[in-house]
Design an enzyme around this catalytic site. Structure first.
Site: not given
Lengths: 90, 225
Positions: B85, B194, B196
């Site tokens: 991002c 994302h 994560e």
């Protein structure tokens, strides 16, 4: 005290969502003559002394390396301010 | 294997990225943007967030943080670097990756679970996936539209450097539905969604994001072996 003005605009082929939003809002306020809006950025850089060729050269370099991203933006102009500066201080 | 995660002022996914590294079996190392020191890490993650300097352009001033000089040098030497991002934006501004990220074409912030196709498994961050694998990870951005000129896009496609592509609709106007790309060596990868946030049961849409972090650990092990 001298002032350099730098104008940066999104490249013509890059979609400008901000400009698009503005052109959509204009007719709602009765401004119906405008078919397109592009929104850019204006930078005002002050120097302690006069705007010399060296100052302009450094401003040009700053415009190309930091103030614009050449992938998406064009540096439209780098020039000495001539008193038309809205943000001018006495 | 040590994986460094850089915290910039405005980073908000640095803790999640470190947790993802740990869950994948790596040792997460917190790096600070103002330190010109990578503390001996074997890979670096630039996490998502809102870096200082976003007033100018996303990632434009973060690019000049002292730690980025070291990250660029290490990346050019082959160290795996992942930008997520805002981290992707920083990588583009650093010229480690081509192109740029611009405001979403619909002008709205978007936050959703996003389906992606893994187009390239030959990178340091995607070797744990199978080619063409479809994964779901969260996406949240306001300026996530990937743009580049036609020649650059053609080169990315031709050289197999489109790593992730959006499925089920393009969430932000990215050209050619590109969600992530790599450099020519495949050690630097940037993506807008994302991974994560998809590394733990009960948090997020699943565990599909873990593959990026296990990939880099196995890439590191191969390098050691």
């Amino acid at each position: 005290m001298g002032r350099v003005v730098i104008d940066v605009m999104p490249k013509p082929e890059i979609l400008d969502p901000q400009g698009k939003a503005v052109v959509g809002a204009l007719p709602r306020l009765g401004f119906d003559l405008f078919t397109s809006v592009r929104q850019g950025k204006r930078f005002e850089l002050e120097v302690a002394g006069d705007v010399t060729p060296e100052v302009l050269e450094q401003a040009r370099k700053a415009a190309e390396t930091l103030l614009s991203n050449p992938v998406i933006e064009d540096v439209v102009s780098v020039r000495e301010a001539t008193g038309d500066t809205a943000g001018a201080q006495a | 294997m040590k994986v460094g995660v850089v915290t910039f002022p405005g980073s908000l996914d640095d803790g999640d990225a470190r947790r993802a590294v740990t869950l994948a079996g790596g040792e997460a190392v917190a790096l600070w943007h103002a330190d010109a020191d990578l503390r001996g890490v074997d890979a670096v993650v630039l996490p998502g967030g809102f870096s200082y300097g976003d007033y100018l352009r996303c990632g434009a001033i973060a690019r000049f943080a002292p730690v980025m000089t070291e990250v660029v040098r290490a990346a050019e030497g082959g160290m795996p670097v992942l930008g997520i991002c805002n981290g992707f934006q920083v990588l583009c501004e650093s010229h480690l990756l081509p192109g740029a990220l611009v405001r979403n074409d619909h002008q709205k912030f978007v936050c959703k679970d996003q389906r992606l196709r893994v187009e390239q498994t030959g990178t340091a961050w995607t070797s744990s996936f199978t080619a063409g694998q479809e994964i779901t990870v969260p996406l949240k951005n306001g300026e996530g539209g990937f743009v580049a000129d036609t020649a650059t896009l053609d080169r990315l496609e031709g050289e197999g450097r489109v790593v992730f592509r959006y499925l089920d609709g393009n969430p932000n106007g990215s050209l050619r539905d590109i969600a992530g790309i790599s450099n020519d060596r495949g050690n630097v990868v940037g993506l807008m969604p994302h991974p994560e946030h998809a590394v733990e049961e009960l948090f997020g849409p699943g565990l599909d994001g873990l593959g990026l972090f296990t990939s880099v650990l196995s890439a590191g092990l191969e390098a050691i072996a």
